[in-house]
Scaffold this active site. Structure first.
Site, PDB file in Angstrom:
ATOM      1  N   PHE A   1      -5.231   1.678   9.148  1.00 23.64           N
ATOM      2  CA  PHE A   1      -6.737   1.396   8.740  1.00 23.64           C
ATOM      3  C   PHE A   1      -7.162   2.793   7.782  1.00 23.64           C
ATOM      4  O   PHE A   1      -6.804   3.745   8.055  1.00 23.64           O
ATOM      5  CB  PHE A   1      -7.584   1.267   9.779  1.00 23.64           C
ATOM      6  CG  PHE A   1      -9.212   1.047   9.291  1.00 23.64           C
ATOM      7  CD1 PHE A   1      -9.202  -0.101   8.194  1.00 23.64           C
ATOM      8  CD2 PHE A   1     -10.052   1.790   9.499  1.00 23.64           C
ATOM      9  CE1 PHE A   1     -10.603  -0.004   7.978  1.00 23.64           C
ATOM     10  CE2 PHE A   1     -11.524   1.598   9.108  1.00 23.64           C
ATOM     11  CZ  PHE A   1     -11.636   0.488   8.355  1.00 23.64           C
TER      12      PHE A   1
ATOM     13  N   SER B   1      -1.155   3.074  14.128  1.00 28.07           N
ATOM     14  CA  SER B   1      -2.350   2.372  14.415  1.00 28.07           C
ATOM     15  C   SER B   1      -2.272   0.858  14.047  1.00 28.07           C
ATOM     16  O   SER B   1      -1.664   0.216  14.709  1.00 28.07           O
ATOM     17  CB  SER B   1      -3.393   3.108  13.511  1.00 28.07           C
ATOM     18  OG  SER B   1      -4.686   2.703  13.852  1.00 28.07           O
ATOM     19  N   LEU B   2      -2.951   0.407  13.122  1.00 26.45           N
ATOM     20  CA  LEU B   2      -2.887  -1.064  12.627  1.00 26.45           C
ATOM     21  C   LEU B   2      -1.272  -1.343  12.243  1.00 26.45           C
ATOM     22  O   LEU B   2      -0.890  -2.509  12.585  1.00 26.45           O
ATOM     23  CB  LEU B   2      -3.802  -1.409  11.549  1.00 26.45           C
ATOM     24  CG  LEU B   2      -5.326  -1.483  11.921  1.00 26.45           C
ATOM     25  CD1 LEU B   2      -6.152  -1.829  10.827  1.00 26.45           C
ATOM     26  CD2 LEU B   2      -5.578  -2.383  13.096  1.00 26.45           C
TER      27      LEU B   2
ATOM     28  N   ASP C   1       0.623   5.438  18.419  1.00 29.31           N
ATOM     29  CA  ASP C   1      -0.802   5.188  18.848  1.00 29.31           C
ATOM     30  C   ASP C   1      -1.482   4.017  18.087  1.00 29.31           C
ATOM     31  O   ASP C   1      -2.095   3.954  17.334  1.00 29.31           O
ATOM     32  CB  ASP C   1      -1.802   6.403  18.398  1.00 29.31           C
ATOM     33  CG  ASP C   1      -2.878   6.681  19.370  1.00 29.31           C
ATOM     34  OD1 ASP C   1      -2.830   6.242  20.674  1.00 29.31           O
ATOM     35  OD2 ASP C   1      -3.891   6.918  18.725  1.00 29.31           O
TER      36      ASP C   1
ATOM     37  N   ARG D   1      -1.396  -8.828  19.634  1.00 30.37           N
ATOM     38  CA  ARG D   1      -0.784  -7.346  19.564  1.00 30.37           C
ATOM     39  C   ARG D   1       0.304  -6.950  19.723  1.00 30.37           C
ATOM     40  O   ARG D   1       1.240  -8.100  20.013  1.00 30.37           O
ATOM     41  CB  ARG D   1      -1.581  -6.567  20.443  1.00 30.37           C
ATOM     42  CG  ARG D   1      -1.295  -7.169  21.875  1.00 30.37           C
ATOM     43  CD  ARG D   1      -1.826  -6.330  23.152  1.00 30.37           C
ATOM     44  NE  ARG D   1      -1.712  -6.909  24.361  1.00 30.37           N
ATOM     45  CZ  ARG D   1      -0.530  -7.057  25.043  1.00 30.37           C
ATOM     46  NH1 ARG D   1       0.381  -6.715  24.444  1.00 30.37           N
ATOM     47  NH2 ARG D   1      -0.621  -7.789  26.251  1.00 30.37           N
TER      48      ARG D   1
ATOM     49  N   ASP E   1       3.777  -6.326  21.292  1.00 28.85           N
ATOM     50  CA  ASP E   1       4.258  -6.697  22.852  1.00 28.85           C
ATOM     51  C   ASP E   1       5.889  -6.313  22.892  1.00 28.85           C
ATOM     52  O   ASP E   1       6.605  -6.417  21.998  1.00 28.85           O
ATOM     53  CB  ASP E   1       3.699  -7.991  23.347  1.00 28.85           C
ATOM     54  CG  ASP E   1       4.785  -9.061  22.817  1.00 28.85           C
ATOM     55  OD1 ASP E   1       5.604  -9.433  23.579  1.00 28.85           O
ATOM     56  OD2 ASP E   1       4.124  -9.542  21.859  1.00 28.85           O
TER      57      ASP E   1
ATOM     58  N   ASP F   1       8.507  -8.589  20.783  1.00 29.58           N
ATOM     59  CA  ASP F   1       8.578  -8.284  19.243  1.00 29.58           C
ATOM     60  C   ASP F   1      10.130  -7.727  18.742  1.00 29.58           C
ATOM     61  O   ASP F   1      10.259  -7.926  17.687  1.00 29.58           O
ATOM     62  CB  ASP F   1       7.415  -7.727  18.765  1.00 29.58           C
ATOM     63  CG  ASP F   1       5.996  -8.422  19.051  1.00 29.58           C
ATOM     64  OD1 ASP F   1       6.202  -9.794  19.182  1.00 29.58           O
ATOM     65  OD2 ASP F   1       4.891  -7.722  19.359  1.00 29.58           O
TER      66      ASP F   1
ATOM     67  N   HIS G   1      -5.579  10.761  17.312  1.00 31.69           N
ATOM     68  CA  HIS G   1      -4.744   9.547  16.692  1.00 31.69           C
ATOM     69  C   HIS G   1      -3.824  10.035  15.993  1.00 31.69           C
ATOM     70  O   HIS G   1      -2.771   9.274  15.920  1.00 31.69           O
ATOM     71  CB  HIS G   1      -5.996   8.868  15.972  1.00 31.69           C
ATOM     72  CG  HIS G   1      -5.634   7.339  15.554  1.00 31.69           C
ATOM     73  ND1 HIS G   1      -5.036   6.683  16.624  1.00 31.69           N
ATOM     74  CD2 HIS G   1      -5.707   6.617  14.626  1.00 31.69           C
ATOM     75  CE1 HIS G   1      -4.998   5.422  16.052  1.00 31.69           C
ATOM     76  NE2 HIS G   1      -5.323   5.331  14.858  1.00 31.69           N
TER      77      HIS G   1
END
Length: 497
Positions: A111, A187-188, A210, A224, A226, A229, A295
């Site tokens: 993000f 992050s994202l 993170d 999300r 996991d 994947d 982060h």
């Protein structure tokens, strides 16, 4: 604007309407939006409105997100080949520098991040190319990661689908396999990598740096990253406090190996002092560190881990309480895990997941070598003293700096053994001596302990020093035979017991 600097504000502003999507860009289905070969993206079921995701938006179109792929190789380290994600069918010709006999690393930001401004993707790319002859693809979706945060989270699904399309085209046209791909997201970007892996059976590896917490913590596994994947999924958690406490990461274990350095939160050295951060990281990255130091620390850990000889070794623990209490400080039959690039050296059996805990330093280099130290005081000699202990450890590869063993003054009673956990960035090799020093600190309310004008001459008597080197799994016992060490002086102990 620094990554995540406005994440709290953007969550509040989720009522902002998204841009309208032209009719020729998409088609609507009940509860979903569809984008050609990328398929449909539902806004119901696991992706519907819930307490964890109170406002749900349709992802924007590929034409609005404008994802760009940038290919780097060892021969083309600074000038990439660019491929818009809406033209992945041209991968075989556009990515003419793509190497067919090597692995591919795909790096995705999160993000508010922008690879033209932020340096971490390029720094990570450089370390990867130093380590191996890889294809390194940087994903730029900075046109689709802007506030409101809810829109950015929706757009991650489209970006993940675009990465999956690219991988499929490279498999089809370049003769590589899904196992040759390693996706690394921050992050994202972690969840984007998960969405891509979900669409590519047999994908080799995904590393989440993170992984973002807001809108993903404790959601359905399809929402999300996991363990299903990819063949191997690892995650590094560094900012796992709740959003109320300004944590931006995810505390929930979501991988085959979940690493929690420094308990996964409040990373040492993450000061809010802008001068310190800018001095360490430069103006742009340093400003980001002030806002989101914890982060970003996962990125720095992973980048350092690629080419350092220090292994970032951690211990498998059921909980952080077990780790802090010392109940899991040995590698055991399964062996210790390595955080970062080399985590795939200790992949657990399929279906088994592990939480790994470790400590790091406050600044670069972050990786530490770990020593368990036991200082035994002689019995029957001297008296109880109060103070601090220090040590310098010397081996066949050099010596450490002077390390303070106990943070606060402690009672050093005759015949007792005091144990300490020591971290150092120096690999001293095979230990052959330790230099012990002692500083007397008298309690204010006990005049008998005062060293008035240096007349009392406080001292302690060392019987033995035992050092357990965790990285080399070796133990060294050094005997001093009850020799004394006076306050503010030192004693070299070098005789094997």
């Amino acid at each position: 604007m620094s990554p995540w600097a406005a994440v709290i504000l953007s969550l509040v502003l989720t009522t902002i309407e998204t841009k309208s999507i032209a009719a020729d860009e998409t088609r609507e289905k009940r509860g979903s939006v569809c984008y050609g070969s990328l398929g449909c993206f539902a806004t119901e079921g696991p992706f519907g409105v819930s307490l964890k995701r109170p406002i749900v938006l349709n992802p924007q179109s590929p034409q609005q997100i404008r994802t760009l792929f940038k290919l780097y190789t060892r021969e083309y380290k600074t000038v990439p080949q660019d491929l818009p994600a809406i033209h992945t069918s041209n991968a075989s010709t556009t990515f003419s520098h793509f190497k067919t006999k090597t692995k591919t690393k795909i790096l995705t930001h999160g993000f508010l991040d922008n690879p033209d401004i932020s340096s971490w993707q390029k720094n990570l790319k450089d370390e990867l190319l130093k380590q191996g002859d890889y294809n390194v693809i940087l994903v730029d979706w900075s046109k689709g990661n802007l506030p409101p945060y809810t829109q950015a989270t929706a757009n991650t699904r489209v970006v993940g689908a675009q990465i999956a399309e690219l991988i499929k085209q490279l498999i089809k046209t370049k003769g590589v396999t899904a196992a040759d791909f390693h996706l690394i997201g921050h992050s994202l970007g972690s969840h984007i990598s998960g969405y891509a892996g979900e669409r590519v059976p047999g994908l080799g590896r995904i590393t989440g740096l993170d992984p973002a917490g807001p809108y993903f913590e404790n959601t359905d596994h399809t929402v999300r990253l996991d363990p299903t994947d990819a063949v191997f999924v690892d995650a590094i958690h560094t900012d796992s406090e709740s959003l109320i406490q300004f944590g931006l990461g995810l505390k929930q274990p979501i991988a085959d190996l979940d690493f929690f350095p420094n308990l996964g939160r409040d990373q040492p050295g993450c000061t809010r002092n802008p001068f310190t951060q800018i001095s360490d990281w430069g103006l742009i990255q340093g400003t980001s560190e002030v806002v989101a130091c914890n982060h970003f620390r996962a990125i720095h850990f992973f980048t350092e881990s690629i080419n350092t000889r220090c292994p970032f070794m951690g211990y498998a623990c059921n909980s952080e309480e077990d780790f802090t209490s010392g109940r899991c400080n040995s590698c055991g039959a399964a062996g210790c895990a390595y955080m970062g690039f080399h985590a795939d050296r200790h992949v657990p059996p399929r279906g088994q997941t592990r939480k790994i805990y470790l400590t790091t330093s406050t600044r670069k280099p972050f990786c530490q070598y770990h020593l368990d130290v036991a200082v035994k005081l002689s019995s029957g000699t001297g008296q109880t003293e109060r103070g601090k202990l220090f040590a310098i450890f010397t081996g066949d590869k050099g010596n450490t700096e002077k390390i303070q063993l106990n943070k606060d003054p402690m009672e050093l009673r005759v015949g007792t053994t005091h144990t300490f956990k020591v971290g150092t960035d120096k690999d001293v090799g095979v230990l052959h001596s330790v230099t012990i020093s002692f500083t007397h600190v008298a309690p204010i309310l006990n005049p008998s302990q005062w060293d008035v004008l240096g007349l009392r001459n406080p001292k302690i008597y060392i019987a033995e020093v035992d050092i357990d080197n965790k990285e080399s799994n070796s133990r060294t016992r050094l005997c001093a035979g009850g020799v004394s060490v006076e306050s503010d002086k030192s004693l070299v102990v070098n005789k094997l017991c």
